[in-house]
Design an enzyme around this catalytic site. Structure first.
Site, PDB file in Angstrom:
ATOM      1  N   ASP A   5      50.716  40.907  37.496  1.00  0.00           N
ATOM      2  CA  ASP A   5      49.892  42.122  37.629  1.00  0.00           C
ATOM      3  C   ASP A   5      48.871  42.188  36.510  1.00  0.00           C
ATOM      4  OD1 ASP A   5      48.905  44.614  38.166  1.00  0.00           O
ATOM      5  OD2 ASP A   5      50.685  45.694  37.530  1.00  0.00           O
ATOM      6  N   ASP A  65      42.895  44.247  32.852  1.00  0.00           N
ATOM      7  CA  ASP A  65      43.822  44.777  31.849  1.00  0.00           C
ATOM      8  C   ASP A  65      45.277  44.617  32.272  1.00  0.00           C
ATOM      9  OD1 ASP A  65      43.095  46.715  33.874  1.00  0.00           O
ATOM     10  OD2 ASP A  65      44.311  48.162  32.787  1.00  0.00           O
ATOM     11  N   GLU A 121      42.643  49.664  34.728  1.00  0.00           N
ATOM     12  CA  GLU A 121      43.371  50.094  35.932  1.00  0.00           C
ATOM     13  C   GLU A 121      44.720  50.678  35.562  1.00  0.00           C
ATOM     14  OE1 GLU A 121      45.992  50.071  39.365  1.00  0.00           O
ATOM     15  OE2 GLU A 121      46.272  48.950  37.517  1.00  0.00           O
TER      16      GLU A 121
HETATM   17 ZN   LIG Z   1      47.860  46.104  38.932  1.00  0.00          ZN
END
Ligand SMILES: [Zn+2]
Length: 605
Positions: free
Chosen positions: A219, A186, A253
């Site tokens: 990320d 995610d 997360e």
């Molecule tokens: Zn992360």
């Protein structure tokens, strides 16, 4: 005789403060001397024990302090493990492949394709199957299936709670403990009002010849795709592991990790059992420059977490006849108390940040000399340790690395401008120091608000316990402290992963892998140290918050993201213009390849 300990030595102070103006009788005098004698012996013994414990570090620090030859002394402050180069000849072959233009094109396509599926996660996501916003994860799974054919024809895949991905790459030797490699699918949502501010559309995965742009580029799609790419190319080279590797990819997360990592953890406990893994590697620390030197800082712990909700109630009514303090006024006063009383922070020799500082002092070529001296001296001088804290804690970022923090992030109350509010609440977000606990934080907050609860005549309940006097005359209103979002959303600070001694083998393996990756990717002499590996103290949390029971505290948060590549253009993590230089992505793939080969060859994990 009063004694003070300073700079590792026992210093005897004048005795005047203990002397009585009138001489005591002889027997009393003897008792006083006897007592002082015993006290002196006790202090000397305690001091000796402390010195014995820190003896070698103290000796090293003193040698370092009085020497100007940093090149020959830095090892004493922050010892480095050997470079670990895989013996398997495939390592070189795969490395040469990664260096080609053709592979660069494949890597760009792999990451860009993953960015193009907007797997956004939200704090208020409903259950999987009910909330339609989960649908994009199905599309993401289809993408992975198409992009990595060998991974999917060789590894077994279990879908946990529909969207959690659990891959197993079975090794030929079942006596070797498996290794768990984690990442998350995610991404944080793109704020719709900022979408137009992006240089390239946030889900374009645009490649400008140098960088790949889009939400998740850093990320953590680069972590997930980096891992998958490494395995795909190892499989292309016919690699068959002896050790089993497990991949766990969570799907929330960036929210609570309840639907993803929490369920994956339960599944892995069922399949592999408690502490079944030799170690876990997840996203985290990076490569960056500090004080003129390049450091890699794998995260070896995580701070704890508590969202504290403060509910205040008091009588409503018409606002033309207001009391001195409305519910909102009372809540505001309580919040002022928080900001006036931040958690005390002190530098201690047992914090991870302190270990990082020792490495900075040992190797940072441009560190100011007063800071370097304060760090080195702090090992054996409490005064210097205090001075070190005074220097560093002027910067809130350093406070966040060591202490418990608080941030008032939510507030709500009142419904109409002419009606007295009956209820109001606020949420204070705490990140808990690794030297504290959730209970300590709750106690701190409860104690701090007690006198104000009394002053405003409120019934005070903290986490189910009535704090106010139950026999007091009827209260004007109430004050309730609780966990803000759900039961057990709070999190204790993570255990610290060992970095020295016989339990530090996973850290040693990771350190050697980082060095080998860094050197070979830059064509540097393989066996030399060109990057310093230091234990890192992250401020955020990862999916590993759910994985504590799986590896006996062996969790390393690191994916070899080269932050030096962002010197000219910001990385944009969690904000607009997230991007990743392709060179940094190729090095991540190379890191995972090296990590897998080294873990497979190691026999002492
Ligand atoms: Zn992360």
């Amino acid at each position: 005789m009063p004694v003070s300990i300073q700079a590792g030595k026992t210093r005897i102070l004048p005795v005047s403060t203990l002397c009585s103006p009138v001489s005591p009788p002889t027997a009393r005098k003897k008792r006083v001397y006897h007592f002082i004698g015993l006290l002196l012996i006790a202090v000397v013994v305690v001091n000796h024990c402390q010195l014995t414990r820190f003896n070698s570090l103290v000796k090293n620090c003193k040698e370092f302090l009085f020497s100007n030859d940093y090149n020959h002394n830095n090892e004493k402050l922050c010892s480095q493990y050997d470079v670990l180069v895989p013996k398997n000849p495939l390592w070189k072959i795969v490395g040469e492949g990664i260096g080609t233009e053709e592979f660069k094109g494949r890597a760009v396509d792999w990451l860009a394709g993953a960015i193009q599926v907007p797997t956004e996660s939200y704090d208020n996501l409903g259950p999987i199957g009910e909330d339609p916003r989960w649908e994009t994860f199905k599309q993401f799974h289809e993408y992975l299936f198409k992009a990595f054919p060998l991974v999917h024809s060789t590894l077994s895949l279990t879908k946990v709670n529909t969207y959690g991905l659990l891959y197993e790459w079975k090794g030929t030797d079942s006596s070797l403990k498996p290794v768990l490699l984690a990442a998350h699918q995610d991404v944080v949502p793109v704020e719709p009002r900022t979408a137009a501010d992006w240089t390239y559309p946030p889900y374009s995965g645009h490649f400008d010849g140098t960088r790949i742009w889009g939400r998740g580029a850093s990320d953590d799609k680069s972590g997930l795709i980096g891992l998958m790419s490494a395995i795909e190319i190892l499989l292309e080279g016919d690699f068959k592991p002896e050790r089993t590797f497990v991949l766990a990819f969570g799907c929330d997360e960036e929210a609570s990790s309840r639907f993803g990592a929490q369920q994956l953890a339960k599944a892995m406990l069922g399949i592999y059992g408690r502490n079944a893994f030799a170690f876990i590697v997840d996203e985290g620390g990076d490569i960056s420059e500090h004080y003129g030197t390049v450091f890699a800082t794998p995260g070896v712990t995580e701070k704890g977490y508590l969202d504290l909700r403060i509910d205040v109630t008091s009588p409503g009514g018409h606002s033309s006849i207001p009391p001195n303090h409305t519910t909102i006024g009372i809540l505001s006063r309580l919040l002022v108390e928080f900001e006036n009383n931040p958690f005390p922070v002190e530098m201690s020799t047992d914090s991870v940040f302190y270990e990082t500082l020792q490495c900075y002092a040992g190797y940072g070529t441009t560190m100011p000399s007063d800071l370097r001296k304060a760090i080195v001296r702090s090992v054996y001088s409490k005064k210097a340790l205090k001075r070190l804290g005074d220097i560093l804690f002027e910067n809130p970022a350093n406070v966040a690395l060591v202490g418990t923090t608080q941030a008032i992030d939510l507030i709500q109350g009142g419904v109409k401008s002419n009606a007295l509010p009956e209820q109001a609440y606020a949420v204070v977000n705490h990140r808990i120091s690794t030297r504290s606990t959730v209970l300590e934080v709750i106690k701190h907050d409860t104690d701090m608000l007690k006198s104000l609860a009394y002053e405003f005549n409120l019934t005070f309940i903290s986490f189910g316990e009535t704090i106010s006097d139950v026999h007091a005359p009827s209260a004007y209103g109430s004050l309730v402290l609780s966990d803000a979002f759900m039961i057990n959303n709070s999190l204790a600070p993570a255990p610290i992963t060992p970095t020295f001694g016989h339990r530090a083998r996973p850290y040693e393996l990771l350190s050697g892998t980082i060095q080998a990756t860094y050197n070979s990717h830059r064509g540097l002499e393989l066996e030399s140290h060109h990057v310093v590996v230091a234990p890192g103290m992250p401020t955020g949390n990862t999916d590993t918050r759910r994985y504590w029971d799986l590896s006996d505290g062996q969790i390393l948060r690191y994916n070899h993201r080269n932050s030096l590549a962002f010197k000219d253009v910001a990385g944009g993590m969690h904000t607009i213009d997230e991007n990743l230089p392709v060179e940094a992505f190729l090095e991540m793939i190379w890191f995972f390849t090296t990590l897998i080969l080294n873990s497979d060859e190691s026999r002492n994990l």
